[in-house]
Design an enzyme around this catalytic site. Sequence first.
Site, PDB file in Angstrom:
ATOM      1  N   GLY B  80     -15.070 -10.652  -7.225  1.00  0.00           N
ATOM      2  CA  GLY B  80     -16.288 -10.526  -6.451  1.00  0.00           C
ATOM      3  C   GLY B  80     -17.431 -10.093  -7.350  1.00  0.00           C
ATOM      4  O   GLY B  80     -17.221  -9.717  -8.498  1.00  0.00           O
ATOM      5  N   GLY B  81     -18.645 -10.185  -6.826  1.00  0.00           N
ATOM      6  CA  GLY B  81     -19.804  -9.742  -7.593  1.00  0.00           C
ATOM      7  C   GLY B  81     -20.505 -10.884  -8.299  1.00  0.00           C
ATOM      8  O   GLY B  81     -20.126 -12.046  -8.174  1.00  0.00           O
ATOM      9  N   ASP B  82     -21.539 -10.543  -9.036  1.00  0.00           N
ATOM     10  CA  ASP B  82     -22.386 -11.542  -9.675  1.00  0.00           C
ATOM     11  C   ASP B  82     -22.065 -11.677 -11.161  1.00  0.00           C
ATOM     12  O   ASP B  82     -20.923 -11.689 -11.541  1.00  0.00           O
ATOM     13  CB  ASP B  82     -23.864 -11.179  -9.452  1.00  0.00           C
ATOM     14  CG  ASP B  82     -24.268 -11.359  -8.002  1.00  0.00           C
ATOM     15  OD1 ASP B  82     -24.190 -12.498  -7.525  1.00  0.00           O
ATOM     16  OD2 ASP B  82     -24.634 -10.374  -7.356  1.00  0.00           O
ATOM     17  N   THR B  84     -21.996 -10.624 -15.198  1.00  0.00           N
ATOM     18  CA  THR B  84     -21.931  -9.421 -16.027  1.00  0.00           C
ATOM     19  C   THR B  84     -21.625  -9.786 -17.469  1.00  0.00           C
ATOM     20  O   THR B  84     -21.366 -10.949 -17.798  1.00  0.00           O
ATOM     21  CB  THR B  84     -20.944  -8.385 -15.482  1.00  0.00           C
ATOM     22  OG1 THR B  84     -21.236  -7.114 -16.086  1.00  0.00           O
ATOM     23  CG2 THR B  84     -19.505  -8.758 -15.775  1.00  0.00           C
ATOM     24  N   TYR B  85     -21.672  -8.770 -18.320  1.00  0.00           N
ATOM     25  CA  TYR B  85     -21.483  -8.951 -19.756  1.00  0.00           C
ATOM     26  C   TYR B  85     -20.458  -7.938 -20.242  1.00  0.00           C
ATOM     27  O   TYR B  85     -20.490  -6.768 -19.837  1.00  0.00           O
ATOM     28  CB  TYR B  85     -22.827  -8.719 -20.472  1.00  0.00           C
ATOM     29  CG  TYR B  85     -22.758  -8.721 -21.977  1.00  0.00           C
ATOM     30  CD1 TYR B  85     -22.522  -9.898 -22.685  1.00  0.00           C
ATOM     31  CD2 TYR B  85     -22.940  -7.543 -22.703  1.00  0.00           C
ATOM     32  CE1 TYR B  85     -22.468  -9.902 -24.071  1.00  0.00           C
ATOM     33  CE2 TYR B  85     -22.896  -7.535 -24.088  1.00  0.00           C
ATOM     34  CZ  TYR B  85     -22.656  -8.721 -24.761  1.00  0.00           C
ATOM     35  OH  TYR B  85     -22.602  -8.716 -26.135  1.00  0.00           O
ATOM     36  N   GLY B 159     -11.600  -5.585 -12.072  1.00  0.00           N
ATOM     37  CA  GLY B 159     -11.722  -4.152 -11.794  1.00  0.00           C
ATOM     38  C   GLY B 159     -13.060  -3.569 -12.192  1.00  0.00           C
ATOM     39  O   GLY B 159     -14.071  -3.839 -11.550  1.00  0.00           O
ATOM     40  N   CYS B 177     -25.534  -8.236 -12.683  1.00  0.00           N
ATOM     41  CA  CYS B 177     -25.108  -8.172 -11.293  1.00  0.00           C
ATOM     42  C   CYS B 177     -26.145  -8.798 -10.350  1.00  0.00           C
ATOM     43  O   CYS B 177     -26.180  -8.499  -9.162  1.00  0.00           O
ATOM     44  CB  CYS B 177     -24.811  -6.740 -10.856  1.00  0.00           C
ATOM     45  SG  CYS B 177     -23.346  -6.079 -11.640  1.00  0.00           S
TER      46      CYS B 177
END
Lengths: 89, 266
Positions: B80-82, B84-85, B159, B177
């Site tokens: 889930g989520g947008d 990231t790096y 996670g 995000c």
Amino acid sequence: MSSCPTVGDSFSAAEEVAVVESVKAASDVYAPISGSITDVNKNLINKPELINSDPFGAGWIFKIQPDDESELEGLLSYEEYEALMPDEE
Amino acid sequence: VSRPAATALFFTSPVRYADGVRLQEALVAARQAGAIPDVVLFLEHAPVVTLGRRGRQNFLLAPPDQLARQGIDFHLASRGGDVTYHAPGQLVLYPILQLGGAEADSRGYLHNLEEIALRTAADFGVAAHRRPGKNGAWTEDGKIAAIGFHLKRWVTMHGLSFNVSLDLRGFDLIVGCGLVGERVSSLQRLLGDRCPRGARRARPHGRPRRGRARPAAGPRRRKSSNDWKNRRRNFQRLEICAPGLNVILSECLPEPHERRATWHAL
């Protein structure tokens, strides 16, 4: 709703059909029975909160034509499922 | 030798994102089948930008081929989520936990991952907090930890990532995000010279709890690094203590240097 099946797709019971995302969690949705998809609720793509607000109505996810109706006997009723839930604190 | 209820694996060199996903997927399948106990992976990734389920290409400020020229991998992620790096200097925590049973609670698990990030920051004297509607851990200087996970039959994968000392310019390649105008920070930025050297020195606080969210407890004392060293065991003992795990590691990471890790029972 971040992933949903296509009408006509066939699934075996317990196979992954769709993915629901809530905030940071993506959760798989499984086929409760074997069959083929006859309809998908496209409203959920833009309004996934319907699953929470109206799970027995407008929050339906997909319709599936059973391959074997006897599989339905293996599913839980609302009351049976409710009984499995822990008491709300 | 007693079998641990859960095993923590600490990878000692950066893990390519694709290798990490392959390993997690194998561990999830084994966990679902009850073949292995809960496992928590601690690692640093080689530089990579990932797009979560809601990730949109327009949160990428550099196209994948430009990322590749800079030695940065790009992947779509099932979490889930947008966007990231990840890069060395950021501690990544991948708990493979069976949340099933009466206490299974996705939102409680999210809360507990946040709690780990908040307490880990507190261990280093950094005040971090939650922000409504913007999950993760936030400091006065910006976001220090990001969360995104995937539940497969109530077994968790993906996670938490916690910024320790990575080069934060990597985040300039994305809109972190999907949050426009939000800053990203790290222990290094906040602590300067007092920052622990290397991400592995900043292990997250304890083991993620399952089930329902619990109220935050007061800060606990961190175990001394000596204690951690004393608990280290020869990795080969893993074969005895958690045989399934050893096999999965060898299959998913065929090169011995890829699976260079220490472990201990939780």
